[in-house]
Scaffold this motif. Structure first.
Motif, PDB file in Angstrom:
ATOM      1  N   ASN A  39     -50.794 -46.171 -49.197  1.00  0.00           N
ATOM      2  CA  ASN A  39     -49.530 -46.884 -49.273  1.00  0.00           C
ATOM      3  C   ASN A  39     -48.967 -47.184 -47.892  1.00  0.00           C
ATOM      4  OD1 ASN A  39     -47.262 -48.062 -50.374  1.00  0.00           O
ATOM      5  ND2 ASN A  39     -46.204 -46.129 -50.629  1.00  0.00           N
ATOM      6  N   LEU A  40     -48.848 -46.181 -47.043  1.00  0.00           N
ATOM      7  CA  LEU A  40     -48.206 -46.382 -45.752  1.00  0.00           C
ATOM      8  C   LEU A  40     -49.055 -47.159 -44.762  1.00  0.00           C
ATOM      9  CD1 LEU A  40     -46.305 -43.057 -45.121  1.00  0.00           C
ATOM     10  CD2 LEU A  40     -45.442 -45.225 -45.950  1.00  0.00           C
ATOM     11  N   LYS A  41     -50.351 -46.979 -44.807  1.00  0.00           N
ATOM     12  CA  LYS A  41     -51.219 -47.697 -43.874  1.00  0.00           C
ATOM     13  C   LYS A  41     -51.821 -48.953 -44.487  1.00  0.00           C
ATOM     14  CE  LYS A  41     -52.246 -43.690 -41.112  1.00  0.00           C
ATOM     15  NZ  LYS A  41     -53.272 -42.864 -40.494  1.00  0.00           N
ATOM     16  N   GLU A  42     -51.436 -49.263 -45.720  1.00  0.00           N
ATOM     17  CA  GLU A  42     -51.907 -50.443 -46.449  1.00  0.00           C
ATOM     18  C   GLU A  42     -53.434 -50.524 -46.478  1.00  0.00           C
ATOM     19  OE1 GLU A  42     -50.042 -53.983 -45.071  1.00  0.00           O
ATOM     20  OE2 GLU A  42     -48.065 -53.342 -45.729  1.00  0.00           O
ATOM     21  N   LYS A  43     -54.048 -49.434 -46.884  1.00  0.00           N
ATOM     22  CA  LYS A  43     -55.505 -49.393 -46.989  1.00  0.00           C
ATOM     23  C   LYS A  43     -55.882 -49.469 -48.463  1.00  0.00           C
ATOM     24  CE  LYS A  43     -56.383 -47.089 -42.729  1.00  0.00           C
ATOM     25  NZ  LYS A  43     -57.418 -46.412 -41.995  1.00  0.00           N
ATOM     26  N   VAL A  44     -56.604 -50.511 -48.794  1.00  0.00           N
ATOM     27  CA  VAL A  44     -56.967 -50.766 -50.184  1.00  0.00           C
ATOM     28  C   VAL A  44     -57.921 -49.709 -50.741  1.00  0.00           C
ATOM     29  CG1 VAL A  44     -58.066 -52.428 -51.736  1.00  0.00           C
ATOM     30  CG2 VAL A  44     -56.471 -53.214 -49.992  1.00  0.00           C
ATOM     31  N   LEU A  47     -55.963 -46.504 -51.674  1.00  0.00           N
ATOM     32  CA  LEU A  47     -55.067 -46.712 -52.811  1.00  0.00           C
ATOM     33  C   LEU A  47     -55.860 -46.908 -54.107  1.00  0.00           C
ATOM     34  CD1 LEU A  47     -52.080 -46.719 -53.362  1.00  0.00           C
ATOM     35  CD2 LEU A  47     -52.078 -49.184 -53.081  1.00  0.00           C
ATOM     36  N   ALA A  48     -57.010 -47.552 -54.002  1.00  0.00           N
ATOM     37  CA  ALA A  48     -57.865 -47.707 -55.187  1.00  0.00           C
ATOM     38  C   ALA A  48     -58.410 -46.348 -55.638  1.00  0.00           C
ATOM     39  CB  ALA A  48     -59.009 -48.670 -54.887  1.00  0.00           C
ATOM     40  N   ALA A  49     -58.757 -45.492 -54.683  1.00  0.00           N
ATOM     41  CA  ALA A  49     -59.220 -44.143 -55.040  1.00  0.00           C
ATOM     42  C   ALA A  49     -58.096 -43.349 -55.696  1.00  0.00           C
ATOM     43  CB  ALA A  49     -59.739 -43.424 -53.799  1.00  0.00           C
ATOM     44  N   PHE A  96     -51.136 -49.826 -59.336  1.00  0.00           N
ATOM     45  CA  PHE A  96     -51.849 -51.036 -59.737  1.00  0.00           C
ATOM     46  C   PHE A  96     -51.163 -52.278 -59.192  1.00  0.00           C
ATOM     47  CE2 PHE A  96     -52.391 -54.573 -62.714  1.00  0.00           C
ATOM     48  CZ  PHE A  96     -53.765 -54.735 -62.642  1.00  0.00           C
ATOM     49  N   LEU A  97     -49.837 -52.328 -59.296  1.00  0.00           N
ATOM     50  CA  LEU A  97     -49.093 -53.476 -58.773  1.00  0.00           C
ATOM     51  C   LEU A  97     -49.208 -53.552 -57.246  1.00  0.00           C
ATOM     52  CD1 LEU A  97     -45.918 -53.303 -61.029  1.00  0.00           C
ATOM     53  CD2 LEU A  97     -47.864 -54.869 -61.225  1.00  0.00           C
ATOM     54  N   ALA A  98     -49.168 -52.417 -56.568  1.00  0.00           N
ATOM     55  CA  ALA A  98     -49.321 -52.413 -55.113  1.00  0.00           C
ATOM     56  C   ALA A  98     -50.722 -52.860 -54.707  1.00  0.00           C
ATOM     57  CB  ALA A  98     -49.028 -51.026 -54.562  1.00  0.00           C
ATOM     58  N   LEU A  99     -51.728 -52.404 -55.450  1.00  0.00           N
ATOM     59  CA  LEU A  99     -53.103 -52.830 -55.158  1.00  0.00           C
ATOM     60  C   LEU A  99     -53.265 -54.332 -55.341  1.00  0.00           C
ATOM     61  CD1 LEU A  99     -55.499 -50.180 -56.691  1.00  0.00           C
ATOM     62  CD2 LEU A  99     -55.568 -51.106 -54.403  1.00  0.00           C
TER      63      LEU A  99
END
Length: 149
Positions: A39-44, A47-49, A96-99
């Motif tokens: 979330n904070l580093k915007e790493k997909v 966040l998917a994991a 899910f929405l953030a991803l």
């Protein structure tokens, strides 16, 4: 509550309860770290994991604790697990929405870089946290000066 249930349950339910509690605890630690980094580093990938661990591991174990009548479900346990389930479902939806938003942004940024319309992410007007401009859109691109006037 596991202490109160433990002696009244058959051996296989004891093993399932202990395994489920250990699995929930370990996955929660990993999930919190992945959610924080994603979330904070915007790493997909992180966040998917986080989303996959929530959906594939924690949700089934929690549903087992709430619905299996073979184990003795105490009223307080049902209330706590119901609240935990609501929070987990909210986290799954939010992640899910953030991803979806992050992948759309990164896809658009990739396509814009191919056409050469994106500036370097390291110039002075960029946010140190996210690498995005402060008073502009979410994409690091140069806009005409008359947009803000």
């Amino acid at each position: 509550m596991l202490y109160f249930q433990f002696y009244y349950l058959p051996g296989y339910y004891r093993a399932l309860l202990i395994t489920g509690m250990i699995l929930l605890t370990l996955v929660e630690v990993v999930r919190l770290y992945l959610g924080y980094v994603g979330n904070l580093k915007e790493k997909v990938p992180e966040l998917a994991a986080f989303w996959l661990l929530s959906f594939m591991f924690q949700l089934p174990v929690l549903l087992f604790f709430l619905t299996d009548e073979g184990i003795i479900i105490l009223p307080l346990e049902r209330a706590v697990h119901s609240l935990y389930l609501l929070l987990l479902l909210a986290q799954i939806l939010a992640s899910f929405l953030a991803l979806r938003t992050m992948t759309r942004k990164l896809t658009l940024l990739f396509h814009m870089r191919q056409f050469g319309k994106v500036e370097s992410l390291q110039h002075a007007g960029m946010s140190p946290v996210s690498g995005l401009p402060y008073r502009r859109s979410v994409l690091p691109m140069s806009l005409p000066r008359d947009v803000y006037h």
